[in-house]
Design a protein around this motif. Structure first.
Motif, short mmCIF file in Angstrom:
data_model
loop_
_atom_site.label_atom_id
_atom_site.label_comp_id
_atom_site.label_asym_id
_atom_site.label_seq_id
_atom_site.Cartn_x
_atom_site.Cartn_y
_atom_site.Cartn_z
N ASN A 254 0.85 -1.19 0.00
CA ASN A 254 0.00 0.00 0.00
C ASN A 254 0.89 1.24 0.00
O ASN A 254 1.67 1.46 0.91
CB ASN A 254 -0.91 -0.01 1.23
CG ASN A 254 -1.88 1.13 1.23
OD1 ASN A 254 -2.03 1.85 0.24
ND2 ASN A 254 -2.57 1.30 2.34
N SER B 242 -0.46 4.47 -0.61
CA SER B 242 -1.27 5.69 -0.55
C SER B 242 -0.61 6.68 0.41
O SER B 242 0.04 6.29 1.38
CB SER B 242 -2.69 5.36 -0.10
OG SER B 242 -2.66 4.75 1.17
N ASN B 243 -0.75 7.95 0.14
CA ASN B 243 -0.16 9.05 0.91
C ASN B 243 1.37 9.08 0.83
O ASN B 243 2.02 9.64 1.70
CB ASN B 243 -0.59 9.02 2.38
CG ASN B 243 -2.08 9.11 2.53
OD1 ASN B 243 -2.75 9.77 1.74
ND2 ASN B 243 -2.61 8.43 3.53
N THR B 244 1.95 8.46 -0.17
CA THR B 244 3.41 8.50 -0.37
C THR B 244 3.69 8.80 -1.83
O THR B 244 2.84 8.63 -2.70
CB THR B 244 4.09 7.16 -0.02
OG1 THR B 244 3.56 6.13 -0.86
CG2 THR B 244 3.89 6.79 1.43
N SER B 245 4.91 9.26 -2.09
CA SER B 245 5.35 9.41 -3.48
C SER B 245 6.65 8.63 -3.64
O SER B 245 7.50 8.64 -2.76
CB SER B 245 5.56 10.89 -3.83
OG SER B 245 6.58 11.44 -3.04
N ILE C 299 3.37 -0.34 -10.74
CA ILE C 299 2.30 0.34 -10.02
C ILE C 299 1.02 0.21 -10.85
O ILE C 299 0.80 0.96 -11.80
CB ILE C 299 2.65 1.82 -9.78
CG1 ILE C 299 3.95 1.93 -8.99
CG2 ILE C 299 1.52 2.53 -9.04
CD1 ILE C 299 4.47 3.33 -8.80
N ASN D 53 -2.15 0.74 -9.94
CA ASN D 53 -2.95 1.95 -9.72
C ASN D 53 -2.16 2.83 -8.75
O ASN D 53 -1.08 2.48 -8.33
CB ASN D 53 -4.35 1.61 -9.20
CG ASN D 53 -4.32 0.77 -7.95
OD1 ASN D 53 -3.33 0.74 -7.22
ND2 ASN D 53 -5.41 0.07 -7.69
N PHE D 54 -2.69 3.96 -8.39
CA PHE D 54 -1.91 4.93 -7.61
C PHE D 54 -1.83 4.61 -6.12
O PHE D 54 -1.23 5.37 -5.38
CB PHE D 54 -2.47 6.33 -7.81
CG PHE D 54 -2.28 6.84 -9.20
CD1 PHE D 54 -1.01 7.17 -9.65
CD2 PHE D 54 -3.35 6.95 -10.05
CE1 PHE D 54 -0.82 7.62 -10.93
CE2 PHE D 54 -3.17 7.41 -11.34
CZ PHE D 54 -1.90 7.75 -11.78
N SER D 55 -2.39 3.50 -5.67
CA SER D 55 -2.33 3.18 -4.24
C SER D 55 -1.65 1.84 -3.95
O SER D 55 -1.54 1.46 -2.79
CB SER D 55 -3.74 3.17 -3.65
OG SER D 55 -4.50 2.14 -4.25
N ASN D 56 -1.19 1.14 -4.96
CA ASN D 56 -0.54 -0.16 -4.75
C ASN D 56 0.76 -0.25 -5.52
O ASN D 56 0.93 0.39 -6.56
CB ASN D 56 -1.46 -1.31 -5.20
CG ASN D 56 -2.65 -1.47 -4.29
OD1 ASN D 56 -2.56 -1.25 -3.10
ND2 ASN D 56 -3.78 -1.82 -4.87
N LEU D 57 1.68 -1.07 -4.99
CA LEU D 57 2.97 -1.29 -5.63
C LEU D 57 3.22 -2.79 -5.65
O LEU D 57 2.94 -3.50 -4.69
CB LEU D 57 4.08 -0.58 -4.84
CG LEU D 57 5.52 -0.84 -5.28
CD1 LEU D 57 5.82 -0.03 -6.53
CD2 LEU D 57 6.46 -0.45 -4.19
N CYS E 4 7.34 2.46 3.54
CA CYS E 4 6.05 3.12 3.30
C CYS E 4 5.30 3.37 4.60
O CYS E 4 4.70 4.43 4.78
CB CYS E 4 5.19 2.28 2.36
SG CYS E 4 5.79 2.22 0.67
#
Length: 176
Positions: free
Chosen positions: A10, A12-15, A44, A46-50, A74
């Motif tokens: 997860n 999310s809230n990270t770059s 990646i 989607n923008f919330s999973n790696l 993370c």
């Protein structure tokens, strides 16, 4: 193949910035970086999973290790890792002097430690509790391990350094 590394991380809230085998993860509390020594592919969906995968079958042995390191990074930059150490004993105490931690645990002199970068320390008003926070789980764990090994907790005498969430049974001496 690692069973744990098949899952998503997860983010999310990270770059995340990945370049030249170095991954930089930034969040609310700071930036963590890790150099990947082997060839891995970061995906990646989607923008919330790696998702992390090795490019070669020979690197499967490090797959789970890198997965754990990246997921801890993370978590660290979003909610910070915390630990509380308690010192028990008559006259035992913690003191902070600039970037130095002074520990009085019954030796002839106080033991001093340099607080590592990225580790935030504060003490309670009675100087028996040490509150530690860090974005890096490895630095926090190593520092706590070093402090606990100075004077291991003795459940018979009820003295030593222990973690707040660590359960140590209180043992009673048998009297004859």
């Amino acid at each position: 193949m690692s069973k744990k590394a098949i899952r998503f991380i997860n983010i999310s809230n990270t770059s995340i910035i990945y370049s030249f085998h170095t991954i930089n993860i930034s969040g609310v509390y700071g930036v963590n970086s890790l150099y990947l020594k082997r060839k891995f592919f970061l995906f990646i969906p989607n923008f919330s999973n790696l998702l992390i995968r090795p490019l070669d079958f020979n690197y499967n042995s490090l797959w789970g290790t890198y997965f754990s390191c990246i997921s801890n990074m993370c978590i660290g930059v979003t909610i910070m890792f915390k630990d509380t150490l308690i010192v028990d004993g008559v006259g035992y105490s913690f003191n902070i002097n600039l970037d130095t931690l002074l520990v009085d645990i019954g030796f002839s002199n106080k033991v001093s430690f340099t607080i590592p970068n990225g580790l935030y320390c504060s003490i309670s008003s009675d100087h028996t509790k040490l509150f530690l926070k860090s974005t890096n789980n490895i630095i926090l764990g190593d520092f706590c391990y070093t402090l606990k090994n100075l004077r291991k907790y003795n459940p018979y005498k009820k003295i030593g350094i222990r973690s707040l969430d660590e359960f140590k049974p209180i043992k009673i001496r048998s009297k004859k």
